[in-house]
Design an enzyme around this catalytic site. Structure first.
Site, PDB file in Angstrom:
ATOM      1  N   HIS A 203      32.210  48.618  40.238  1.00 37.00           N
ATOM      2  CA  HIS A 203      33.332  49.501  40.596  1.00 37.00           C
ATOM      3  C   HIS A 203      32.799  50.902  40.915  1.00 37.00           C
ATOM      4  O   HIS A 203      33.098  51.474  41.969  1.00 37.00           O
ATOM      5  CB  HIS A 203      34.315  49.547  39.427  1.00 37.00           C
ATOM      6  CG  HIS A 203      35.413  50.541  39.576  1.00 37.00           C
ATOM      7  ND1 HIS A 203      36.738  50.172  39.714  1.00 37.00           N
ATOM      8  CD2 HIS A 203      35.424  51.902  39.606  1.00 37.00           C
ATOM      9  CE1 HIS A 203      37.491  51.251  39.824  1.00 37.00           C
ATOM     10  NE2 HIS A 203      36.702  52.319  39.748  1.00 37.00           N
ATOM     11  N   GLU A 204      32.004  51.440  40.002  1.00 37.71           N
ATOM     12  CA  GLU A 204      31.449  52.779  40.227  1.00 37.71           C
ATOM     13  C   GLU A 204      30.438  52.780  41.374  1.00 37.71           C
ATOM     14  O   GLU A 204      30.315  53.775  42.099  1.00 37.71           O
ATOM     15  CB  GLU A 204      30.791  53.279  38.939  1.00 37.71           C
ATOM     16  CG  GLU A 204      31.739  53.405  37.752  1.00 37.71           C
ATOM     17  CD  GLU A 204      32.896  54.360  38.012  1.00 37.71           C
ATOM     18  OE1 GLU A 204      32.730  55.305  38.821  1.00 37.71           O
ATOM     19  OE2 GLU A 204      33.967  54.158  37.415  1.00 37.71           O
TER      20      GLU A 204
ATOM     21  N   HIS B  66      32.224  53.406  44.595  1.00 37.44           N
ATOM     22  CA  HIS B  66      32.467  54.836  44.838  1.00 37.44           C
ATOM     23  C   HIS B  66      31.202  55.515  45.354  1.00 37.44           C
ATOM     24  O   HIS B  66      31.245  56.311  46.303  1.00 37.44           O
ATOM     25  CB  HIS B  66      32.902  55.523  43.537  1.00 37.44           C
ATOM     26  CG  HIS B  66      34.245  55.104  43.032  1.00 37.44           C
ATOM     27  ND1 HIS B  66      35.327  54.889  43.852  1.00 37.44           N
ATOM     28  CD2 HIS B  66      34.691  54.868  41.758  1.00 37.44           C
ATOM     29  CE1 HIS B  66      36.372  54.548  43.125  1.00 37.44           C
ATOM     30  NE2 HIS B  66      36.010  54.520  41.850  1.00 37.44           N
TER      31      HIS B  66
ATOM     32  N   ASP C 262      56.635   3.156  40.954  1.00 35.26           N
ATOM     33  CA  ASP C 262      55.674   2.560  41.903  1.00 35.26           C
ATOM     34  C   ASP C 262      56.363   2.137  43.199  1.00 35.26           C
ATOM     35  O   ASP C 262      56.075   1.080  43.772  1.00 35.26           O
ATOM     36  CB  ASP C 262      54.973   1.354  41.274  1.00 35.26           C
ATOM     37  CG  ASP C 262      54.169   1.736  40.036  1.00 35.26           C
ATOM     38  OD1 ASP C 262      53.652   2.868  39.999  1.00 35.26           O
ATOM     39  OD2 ASP C 262      54.071   0.909  39.112  1.00 35.26           O
TER      40      ASP C 262
END
Length: 419
Positions: free
Chosen positions: A21-22, A25, A217
């Site tokens: 995630h970082e 950035h 069936d």
């Protein structure tokens, strides 16, 4: 031992996803020319770090996340050197800031997509076409599961139902030779098109012998079911008044697989559909969080834990550990994928201090400036983040209290899906 290894493995995967995630950035910020001075995994005291170019990279002691420092995120930041003023993040076009701030959530969504794709062609994906709610089950075909025994009294708290013990009676459908997988088409004189109509038709009958028409069936047949009177609450209302109704001892059943296998190629659209399904359910789950807080609190004070209450990373790690201990890695990966989707969505909420708050402010500034220009008024400039600090602190306080509540519940009264 395997349980604790599973917990540690799941916690590690979450740490890696937060680090990515970082990283999202940092990479997008650097690509646009913003100055990134720090990228660290973890919090607290620094274990080690090194410089490469203008960025310091490192590992910190507490493995509960990470951070990326981009100078000048707001006009009020005072950490921008004179020679770096043109590289301050807040000076860049709104679309570039949106990409940088949204890259963290994009990393979570990418992880979820890749994880779902791998899961689809290795161990299969859950069949999202199956009914997931009581309403969807009522609209499904009237295929039945047949119970060998049914309790006729709601006050009967027996762990197992045994005919002749407490309020246990032999299931009327079983006694009538109906089988799991039969599709009911008529109850008495009432045609049945779905499971909801079947339930309503049975409850509208008086107790006693009633003809059931069914298909097994591919062959149509009929049998006489001796419906029993039993205490039940209204369908769809678990807190409604108790009344005596006719019961047949049947439940909803399906012949569709719970897990669907895919090839590496067919797994591509399947993983996208599965992730969109998770996005929709995560959005609904976030909307229900406030109403789940009392149940979370009650689970700490002694009530049974509602499995539909939110969990923390601690709770998710416990479930991951249980999944590996029980030899069901598909649960491990499904929780990991779901958690990444949830975190990705949560970070896009238009609230400070999460990424979505910064994105919302950037677009608010852009739209406001455009409107002022249209009306030939002076540009009001940038938002003063200091004026938003009380709201930001309130969000942090509420978020911290909620996190503490979920972590405590996951320690004191954890959710287990293997009971």
């Amino acid at each position: 031992m395997l349980f604790w290894l599973g917990c540690a493995a799941f916690a590690l995967t979450i740490l890696i996803s937060v680090s990515l995630h970082e990283l999202g950035h940092m990479i997008t910020g650097k690509r646009f020319g913003m100055k990134v001075t720090k990228y660290f995994v973890g919090f607290g005291p620094t274990i080690f770090s090194f410089h490469r170019g203008e960025t310091e990279y490192g590992l910190k002691l507490i493995p509960l996340g990470g951070f990326c420092k981009i100078v000048g995120m707001t006009p009020q930041d005072d950490d921008v050197a004179p020679e770096d003023q043109h590289r301050a993040m807040w000076r860049f076009p709104v679309w570039k800031r949106t990409i940088v701030m949204g890259a963290g959530s994009a990393a979570h969504f990418a992880l979820a997509l890749v994880g779902a794709w791998i899961m689809a062609w290795t161990i299969g994906l859950p069949n999202i076409g199956l009914p997931q709610t009581a309403e969807e089950q009522r609209a499904a075909p009237a295929m039945i599961g047949v119970a060998p025994c049914i309790p006729t009294s709601l006050s009967d708290k027996s762990e197992t139902c045994v005919p002749g013990q407490a309020s246990g009676r032999e299931g009327p459908a079983k006694a009538a030779a109906l089988k799991t997988g039969d599709v009911i088409t008529k109850v008495g004189s009432t045609p049945v098109a779905n499971y909801g109509q079947l339930t309503d038709a049975i409850r509208s009958q008086p107790p006693g012998k009633t003809v059931f028409e069914y298909v097994r069936d591919g062959q149509a047949a009929s049998t006489t079911v001796d419906l029993l009177p039993a205490e039940r609450r209204p369908v769809g209302d678990p807190d409604g008044p108790i009344s005596q109704v006719a019961v047949a001892g049947v439940s909803w059943e399906t012949d569709q697989p719970a897990v669907v296998d895919y090839s590496p190629i067919s797994a591509i659209p399947a993983s996208g559909a599965f992730n969109w399904y998770l996005v929709e359910n995560s959005a609904r789950a976030m909307a229900r969080i406030p109403e789940k807080i009392p149940a979370l609190w009650n689970s700490i004070t002694g009530d049974q834990r509602d499995p539909d209450t939110p969990i923390s990373v601690v709770g998710a790690s416990r479930i991951g550990g249980e999944a590996l201990e029980r030899g069901v890695p598909e649960v491990f990966w499904q929780v990991f994928i779901s958690l990444n989707v949830f975190i990705g969505l949560f970070n896009l909420l238009p609230l400070l201090p999460v990424d979505g708050g910064h994105i919302a402010i950037a677009w608010f500034e852009a739209i406001r400036s455009w409107l002022y220009k249209r009306f030939r008024r002076p540009d009001p400039g940038r938002v003063d983040y200091y004026k938003l600090m009380p709201v930001t602190y309130a969000v942090i306080l509420i978020g911290g209290a909620f996190t503490l509540l979920t972590v405590t519940a996951d320690i004191v009264n954890p959710i287990s899906i293997f009971k």
